[in-house]
Design an enzyme around this catalytic site. Structure first.
Site, PDB file in Angstrom:
ATOM      1  N   LYS A  31     -30.078  42.664  49.435  1.00  0.00           N
ATOM      2  CA  LYS A  31     -29.624  43.357  48.051  1.00  0.00           C
ATOM      3  C   LYS A  31     -29.766  44.904  48.114  1.00  0.00           C
ATOM      4  CE  LYS A  31     -31.645  42.957  44.156  1.00  0.00           C
ATOM      5  NZ  LYS A  31     -31.971  42.623  42.798  1.00  0.00           N
ATOM      6  N   SER A 177     -42.682  54.423  45.888  1.00  0.00           N
ATOM      7  CA  SER A 177     -41.436  53.915  45.319  1.00  0.00           C
ATOM      8  C   SER A 177     -40.210  54.312  46.172  1.00  0.00           C
ATOM      9  CB  SER A 177     -41.357  54.215  43.825  1.00  0.00           C
ATOM     10  OG  SER A 177     -40.085  53.845  43.385  1.00  0.00           O
ATOM     11  N   GLN A 179     -37.255  53.313  45.357  1.00  0.00           N
ATOM     12  CA  GLN A 179     -36.419  53.949  44.449  1.00  0.00           C
ATOM     13  C   GLN A 179     -36.299  55.307  44.112  1.00  0.00           C
ATOM     14  OE1 GLN A 179     -36.053  50.712  41.220  1.00  0.00           O
ATOM     15  NE2 GLN A 179     -35.621  49.106  42.441  1.00  0.00           N
ATOM     16  N   ASP A 330     -41.423  43.011  46.112  1.00  0.00           N
ATOM     17  CA  ASP A 330     -40.688  42.116  45.369  1.00  0.00           C
ATOM     18  C   ASP A 330     -41.262  40.431  45.875  1.00  0.00           C
ATOM     19  OD1 ASP A 330     -39.015  43.664  43.927  1.00  0.00           O
ATOM     20  OD2 ASP A 330     -37.535  43.943  45.762  1.00  0.00           O
ATOM     21  N   ARG A 405     -36.435  37.078  40.046  1.00  0.00           N
ATOM     22  CA  ARG A 405     -37.680  36.317  40.972  1.00  0.00           C
ATOM     23  C   ARG A 405     -38.759  35.414  40.379  1.00  0.00           C
ATOM     24  NH1 ARG A 405     -35.885  38.978  45.274  1.00  0.00           N
ATOM     25  NH2 ARG A 405     -34.880  41.164  45.281  1.00  0.00           N
TER      26      ARG A 405
END
Length: 449
Positions: A31, A177, A179, A330, A405
């Site tokens: 992803k 992080s 992101q 994750d 998840r």
């Protein structure tokens, strides 16, 4: 503005299968890489062909957004897409709100792109995404000269007035992080000068790898004990390059852990991405005594790939250091399921990042275990799980909180529980793992609504 509609809930009651799991399967494309492939291809000049793209709802939202920003984006076959970009700095102002669905990755990375283009845009998402904080991205991005208007706490809907002449950023991440790092680097693409990001712990580097793939100059230097400094030269000429997306290790995790826990099982997952900054779960499972075998190692699209076979056997508790968290952030819910089944206590350290996922994933994982008879506690940002050394009691109802998840982790827990486990909603699994139920049934899980 709020036109987002959640899919109808799909509850599921999960029971232990009558026979071991077995077979050889492939999971959907990664992803993280899929999001980036679409975004970078839209910023590059020319036509990029992408194979193996994850066609889950999250990634399809990114495809829609890049199309709305002026790129030509077309699906040519299952997993095969073509993207024609107009070049860096040439994005068009979208005619409507950009609906990012459930995808925090897409929203945060796209914020960096939109901040450094002289256009106005508005992003929204589903109820889960609208509840997630964005200030840790928008605060540093404001230094480019862009302006952001949002609900309290930086929550979506988010209006962005980008700047055509962004200032390059120099920023030290307070918390590791990928992101936030990626959003800053993407803002720096359209800025004259050098953008610099310091991270205290190395996080997944798909952004750096793919930027180089498309022609950007990115350098990485060590910083302190395990940290890194990433430097990007602004305004590169990004040129279309084909991208092959490997299987998502985060998705493979659910299949592999199920095979490790259901007695007598042996399952192979083919073509899994093995980027060393994404494989903390596999390292941890081996420390727990897991029989996890790697074969057919190769490189595809600049990323290491291989086949993983999981063979069921006893597991023991483990103490996972905080500096491993970025490489498996994750995977903690499914790791907690493995720890619940293991013999002895496990401690997962430094999980503050889990509090700002699709749900407060730390609290949700604790609730998942407690409602199924597993002893679990939180001390600061650490999670402590006391394993049963065998089948967990089960019998609980899991509230997934629109978190894909968590729904998959609850499903795996039900396969190794003494009493059936009720999952309130599995609809959101499609955001990252379309076909999850069918694939699990293919290896013998016998999941029925």
């Amino acid at each position: 503005m709020d036109t987002v509609h959640a899919p109808a809930p799909r509850p599921l009651t999960v029971r232990a299968p009558a026979a071991p799991l077995s077979g050889s399967v492939a999971v959907p494309g990664d992803k993280s890489i899929s999001h980036r492939a679409l975004m970078f291809a839209a910023l590059a000049s020319g036509e990029t062909r992408i194979s193996g793209l994850l066609e889950g709802e999250d990634v399809l939202r990114t495809a829609d957004a890049m199309r709305a920003l002026g790129a030509r984006v077309a699906r040519t076959a299952p997993g095969a897409w073509q993207v024609t970009g107009q070049g860096l700095g040439a994005l068009a102002e979208p005619a409507d709100v950009l609906d990012m669905g459930n995808s925090g990755t897409a929203a945060r990375l796209l914020s960096g792109i939109l901040a450094s283009h002289g256009i106005f845009s508005v992003m929204t998402g589903d109820a889960s995404l609208r509840g997630r904080p964005m200030k840790r991205v928008t605060d540093p991005l404001s230094a480019t000269g862009a302006t952001f208007l949002s609900r309290a706490g930086g929550r979506l809907p988010l209006a962005i007035r980008g700047t055509a002449d962004p200032a390059p950023l120099s920023y030290r991440l307070p918390v590791a992080s990928a992101q936030v790092k990626s959003a800053i680097l993407l803002a720096g693409l359209n800025a004259a000068g050098t953008t610099r990001v310091e991270e205290p712990v190395a996080t997944r580097d798909h952004t750096e790898n793919m930027l180089r793939h498309f022609g950007a100059q990115v350098t990485v230097a060590p910083l302190g004990a395990g940290g890194r400094t990433i430097t990007l030269a602004g305004r590169p000429r990004l040129v279309a390059r084909d991208v092959a997306v490997p299987g998502d290790p985060s998705s493979a995790a659910f299949v592999l852990v199920a095979a490790l826990l259901v007695p007598g099982s042996s399952v192979t997952v083919r073509g899994v991405g093995l980027n060393p900054l994404r494989t903390g779960l596999f390292t941890t499972l081996r420390e727990m005594g897991a029989d996890l075998r790697l074969s057919n190692e190769r490189t595809e699209g600049g990323e290491p790939v291989g086949d993983l076979t999981a063979v069921a056997g006893p597991l023991r508790g483990v103490d996972v250091p905080a500096d491993r968290a970025p490489s498996m952030i994750d995977e903690y819910p499914i790791l907690a399921v493995a720890a619940a089944h293991a013999a002895g206590p496990s401690r997962f350290r430094g999980l503050e990042e889990l509090r700002v996922k699709e749900s407060d994933r730390l609290a949700a994982t604790v609730a998942l275990l407690q409602r199924n008879g597993v002893a679990v506690d939180v001390v600061g940002d650490d999670m402590l799980v006391t394993g049963t050394g065998g089948a967990v009691p089960g019998g609980g109802r899991v509230e997934t909180r629109m978190d894909h998840r968590l729904a998959m982790s609850a499903t795996v827990l039900g396969l190794v529980a003494a009493a059936p486990v009720s999952v309130d909603d599995t609809a959101f699994i499609d955001t990252s793992f379309p076909g999850f139920i069918d694939l699990m049934n293919e290896i013998g899980a016998a999941l029925t609504p």
